[in-house]
Write an enzyme that holds these catalytic residues in place. Structure first.
Site, PDB file in Angstrom:
ATOM      1  N   CYS A  44       0.852  -1.186   0.000  1.00 14.50           N
ATOM      2  CA  CYS A  44       0.000   0.000   0.000  1.00 14.50           C
ATOM      3  C   CYS A  44       0.891   1.241   0.000  1.00 14.50           C
ATOM      4  CB  CYS A  44      -0.925   0.008   1.215  1.00 14.50           C
ATOM      5  SG  CYS A  44      -1.999   1.449   1.188  1.00 14.50           S
ATOM      6  N   CYS A 100      -3.577   7.121  -4.956  1.00 12.15           N
ATOM      7  CA  CYS A 100      -3.253   5.685  -4.836  1.00 12.15           C
ATOM      8  C   CYS A 100      -1.810   5.432  -5.304  1.00 12.15           C
ATOM      9  CB  CYS A 100      -4.225   4.799  -5.602  1.00 12.15           C
ATOM     10  SG  CYS A 100      -3.991   3.052  -5.178  1.00 12.15           S
TER      11      CYS A 100
HETATM   12  O1  PYC Z   1      -1.771   3.964  -2.016  1.00 17.66           O
HETATM   13  O2  PYC Z   1      -1.348   1.999  -2.833  1.00 17.66           O
HETATM   14  C1  PYC Z   1      -2.080   2.782  -2.260  1.00 17.66           C
HETATM   15  C2  PYC Z   1      -3.398   2.325  -1.791  1.00 17.66           C
HETATM   16  C3  PYC Z   1      -3.996   1.137  -2.018  1.00 17.66           C
HETATM   17  C4  PYC Z   1      -5.223   1.155  -1.389  1.00 17.66           C
HETATM   18  C5  PYC Z   1      -5.367   2.367  -0.770  1.00 17.66           C
HETATM   19  N1  PYC Z   1      -4.236   3.087  -1.030  1.00 17.66           N
END
Ligand code: PYC
Length: 323
Positions: A100, A250
């Site tokens: 993550c 993300c």
């Molecule tokens: O930042 O990789 C990320 C992530 C995955 C799910 C929520 N954040």
């Protein structure tokens, strides 16, 4: 009431942060990992033991009523990989994540805040593999995820309502479907429609039997759109496995994206890709080659929101969370 034989203590110290809006909760009590009998394998193997034997610990830490939507929890464990400084197990209110990005940025800022690290680089063993992390001091941190890989390019998926979207299936620690032709504005006002379309795509991928190369569910759906700021490259909406949307751009999705862009000849090595989240938060990403492998790099910011002690009273009906 008799205390059950359970590694979940009555109290647990955690540190909460948000990475441009996306919450992370790091367990800072080292006694929890010590009291969980997870064996001596890789972090991935120990994560699997946590899931099989102590899943209630995950729920207790991040599910309602102690967690908030979109929160990712982190339990630190000793690394098995001698090249790493620590091991991290990531989880949310519905399950576990192999890696993550936003939580890794939150972890770096948390460890810096606690004085457990100084500014500089360290390596974290994650279930997806070893990742490089750097805390630059204050709110700034970056990470280098596992090498991105694209499994399908321009895959057409038909949703249950007949809408066809075309996108790439790619990974950089988690599995993503990344599409630009979803037909929706990537703006906060469209979050309900974006969420609905992303769920429809996820269900369509499942119905079509499309998985990662080891059968993984494609459980993160990325709807791309134009950037709002003229100095930036794109904006995204990312649906996470718990149904929440990622408040940040993300980190692993951005890592997978720069891999695809590089493969398509649209992003040269070392050039910065400025990725906005649906809420306008920014990651700066790039890709470079190290020997035979491509390494994505993502830089962002996180801020501490709370230093707390979670309570798990033995007569609390929701001691191990709701759901
Ligand atoms: O930042 O990789 C990320 C992530 C995955 C799910 C929520 N954040």
């Amino acid at each position: 009431m008799t205390k059950p034989a359970d590694p979940l203590p009555a109290r647990l110290r955690v540190l909460d942060s948000h990475t441009i809006g996306e919450p992370t909760r790091v367990v800072v009590d080292e006694s929890l990992a010590a009291s969980l009998d997870l064996g001596t394998g890789s972090v991935r193997a120990r994560r699997d033991v946590l899931r099989a034997r102590f899943d209630h610990v995950r729920r207790a830490i991040v599910a309602d009523p102690r967690g908030v939507e979109a929160m990712v929890g982190v339990i630190l464990v000793p690394p098995a990989d001698v090249a790493c400084d620590l091991g991290a197990i990531y989880f949310n209110r519905v399950g576990y994540l192999d890696m993550c990005g936003h939580a890794t940025i939150g972890l770096a800022v948390t460890l810096g805040h606690l004085g457990r690290i100084g500014a500089g680089a360290f390596r974290v063993e994650t279930p997806a593999g070893a990742v490089g992390v750097e805390w630059q001091g204050g709110s700034a941190a970056s990470f280098q995820s596992v090498s991105p890989r694209r499994m399908y390019r321009g895959l057409a998926v038909t949703c249950a309502d007949g809408v066809v979207v075309t996108g790439d299936v790619a990974t950089s620690g988690l599995w993503f479907f990344i599409t630009r032709d979803h037909g929706l504005p990537v703006e906060p006002g469209s979050i309900p429609q974006l969420r609905e379309r992303a769920w429809a795509i996820r269900r369509a991928l499942e119905a079509a039997g499309i998985t990662g190369d080891s059968g993984e569910t494609i459980d993160h759906i990325v709807l791309m759109g134009p950037a709002h700021d003229r100095g930036h490259d794109a904006r995204n909406f990312v649906l996470c496995p718990d149904g929440a949307f990622d408040r940040s751009p993300c980190g692993t999705a951005t890592s997978a994206l720069v891999g695809c862009l590089h493969e398509d000849g649209l992003l040269a090595e070392g050039v910065i890709w400025r990725q906005e989240s649906i809420l306008g938060g920014l990651y700066e990403a790039s890709i470079h080659r190290a020997g035979d492998v491509l390494v994505p790099s993502v830089r962002g910011q996180a801020w501490i929101t709370a230093e707390s002690t979670l309570h798990f009273a033995f007569d609390d009906p929701y001691r191990t969370g709701l759901g």
